[in-house]
Design a protein around this motif. Structure first.
Motif, PDB file in Angstrom:
ATOM      1  N   TYR A 133       1.035  -1.350   0.190  1.00 19.03           N
ATOM      2  CA  TYR A 133      -0.328   0.068  -0.197  1.00 19.03           C
ATOM      3  C   TYR A 133       0.860   1.466   0.271  1.00 19.03           C
ATOM      4  O   TYR A 133       0.598   2.454  -0.382  1.00 19.03           O
ATOM      5  CB  TYR A 133      -0.996  -0.027   0.600  1.00 19.03           C
ATOM      6  CG  TYR A 133      -2.484  -0.806   0.802  1.00 19.03           C
ATOM      7  CD1 TYR A 133      -3.061  -0.845   0.016  1.00 19.03           C
ATOM      8  CD2 TYR A 133      -2.226  -2.131   2.037  1.00 19.03           C
ATOM      9  CE1 TYR A 133      -5.003  -2.131  -0.703  1.00 19.03           C
ATOM     10  CE2 TYR A 133      -3.545  -2.425   1.487  1.00 19.03           C
ATOM     11  CZ  TYR A 133      -4.624  -2.344   0.411  1.00 19.03           C
ATOM     12  OH  TYR A 133      -5.749  -3.213   0.438  1.00 19.03           O
ATOM     13  N   THR A 141       2.000   1.364  -2.896  1.00 16.93           N
ATOM     14  CA  THR A 141       0.822   2.203  -4.511  1.00 16.93           C
ATOM     15  C   THR A 141       0.893   3.714  -4.307  1.00 16.93           C
ATOM     16  O   THR A 141       0.397   4.787  -5.317  1.00 16.93           O
ATOM     17  CB  THR A 141      -0.612   1.520  -3.260  1.00 16.93           C
ATOM     18  OG1 THR A 141      -0.794   0.060  -4.311  1.00 16.93           O
ATOM     19  CG2 THR A 141      -1.581   2.092  -4.260  1.00 16.93           C
ATOM     20  N   ASN A 142       1.023   4.106  -3.319  1.00 18.32           N
ATOM     21  CA  ASN A 142       0.497   5.798  -2.740  1.00 18.32           C
ATOM     22  C   ASN A 142       1.887   6.334  -3.303  1.00 18.32           C
ATOM     23  O   ASN A 142       1.585   7.709  -3.463  1.00 18.32           O
ATOM     24  CB  ASN A 142       0.673   6.451  -1.047  1.00 18.32           C
ATOM     25  CG  ASN A 142       0.836   7.359  -1.134  1.00 18.32           C
ATOM     26  OD1 ASN A 142      -0.097   8.182  -1.035  1.00 18.32           O
ATOM     27  ND2 ASN A 142       2.126   8.513  -0.943  1.00 18.32           N
ATOM     28  N   SER A 174       1.008   1.830  -9.919  1.00 21.48           N
ATOM     29  CA  SER A 174       0.179   2.072  -9.230  1.00 21.48           C
ATOM     30  C   SER A 174      -1.353   1.155  -8.790  1.00 21.48           C
ATOM     31  O   SER A 174      -1.830   0.275  -8.112  1.00 21.48           O
ATOM     32  CB  SER A 174      -0.398   4.033  -8.206  1.00 21.48           C
ATOM     33  OG  SER A 174      -1.354   3.782  -9.183  1.00 21.48           O
ATOM     34  N   LEU A 179      -1.609  -2.082  -5.820  1.00 17.12           N
ATOM     35  CA  LEU A 179      -2.948  -1.748  -5.590  1.00 17.12           C
ATOM     36  C   LEU A 179      -3.396  -3.803  -6.088  1.00 17.12           C
ATOM     37  O   LEU A 179      -4.337  -3.609  -4.746  1.00 17.12           O
ATOM     38  CB  LEU A 179      -4.108  -0.932  -6.526  1.00 17.12           C
ATOM     39  CG  LEU A 179      -5.540  -0.823  -4.949  1.00 17.12           C
ATOM     40  CD1 LEU A 179      -5.124  -0.671  -3.915  1.00 17.12           C
ATOM     41  CD2 LEU A 179      -5.953   0.340  -6.336  1.00 17.12           C
TER      42      LEU A 179
END
Length: 265
Positions: free
Chosen positions: A206, A209-210, A223, A227
């Protein structure tokens, strides 16, 4: 708007005594009842577990439905597939309260791993796995001691019949280490390691992803992949949560069975 990647800081969660500002009530009674985030999650999930079973069995009906039906199916699974399968009907019912408590504690506690806002496994720090392992360990010793007496139980567990006397000098320490030290240690470490690793992987996915999303360039497409990987690993964690509860309870049942038949060593 460009993202920057920060490695997840595990120290405040897993070594809270070295940090300030992460503990509630550290000045109350010398810190004996201080709570950090993992302890709060543990207490919350324990409350959820207790409330669910109280609601399920507060007014039991002859023909179960709703929450009672779910509760009975869950308890029957532990009784039939773990306790009675390993220990037989008589001993399975006798030790069902301990085995079921261990199973549902591991199961419900670690669901917190994938609940938004909680996002951490209570088993990922060694305290809870040690407590559960000690419960299984004490039950194992109680089972053997209640059947044979403590002295005979220890003797049956350590001494292999018909061995040359000189070999007992080698075998007895090995059996002692394997039976009375390695069993609880491996129970605790296995549980902690699985959920600590899962927690770290989810945090990294995560976080990645950010990081990729806020690059706002060609990397932003990455991303989407991280995700999807995070969501798939979350589903995998659901399987791991159930399997770890099943394996932990199953091993406790096996150790109890070995204690009950220590004379057939």
């Amino acid at each position: 708007m460009r993202g920057s990647f920060h490695a997840p800081e595990l120290d405040p969660e897993f070594f809270p005594g070295q940090y300030y500002g992460h503990i509630i009530g550290e000045d109350f009674l010398g810190g004996w009842f201080a709570l950090d985030r993992i302890m709060i999650v543990r207490l919350f999930m324990a409350a959820v577990l207790i409330i669910l079973f109280l609601l399920a069995f507060r007014k039991p009906q002859l023909v179960p439905k709703g929450l009672q039906n779910f509760g009975e199916l869950a308890v029957d699974f532990v009784r039939v597939q773990i306790a009675e399968d390993i220990l037989g009907k008589k001993e399975g019912r006798r030790f069902l309260p301990v085995i079921a408590t261990i199973f549902f504690t591991v199961l419900f506690m670690n669901v917190a791993t994938i609940i938004p806002g909680l996002n951490i496994s209570p088993s990922s720090r060694i305290g809870l796995p040690i407590v559960l392992a000690l419960v299984g360990y004490i039950t194992m010793i109680y089972a053997g001691a209640s059947r044979y007496g403590f002295g005979k139980y220890v003797k049956h567990s350590l001494v292999i019949p018909n061995l040359p006397p000189v070999l007992h000098l080698l075998v007895v320490p090995i059996e002692f280490f394997s039976t009375f030290i390695l069993r609880p240690v491996t129970l605790a470490l296995r549980l902690m390691a699985n959920f600590l690793a899962g927690h770290i992987i989810l945090v990294l996915l995560y976080s990645a992803t950010n990081f990729f999303f806020w690059q706002l360039n060609g990397w932003t497409a990455m991303s989407g992949l991280t995700l999807v990987a995070a969501v798939l690993f979350t589903l995998y964690e659901l399987i791991v949560i159930f399997l770890q509860a099943y394996i932990f309870a199953l091993l406790v049942a096996v150790y109890i069975e070995l204690s009950l038949h220590a004379d057939s060593h």
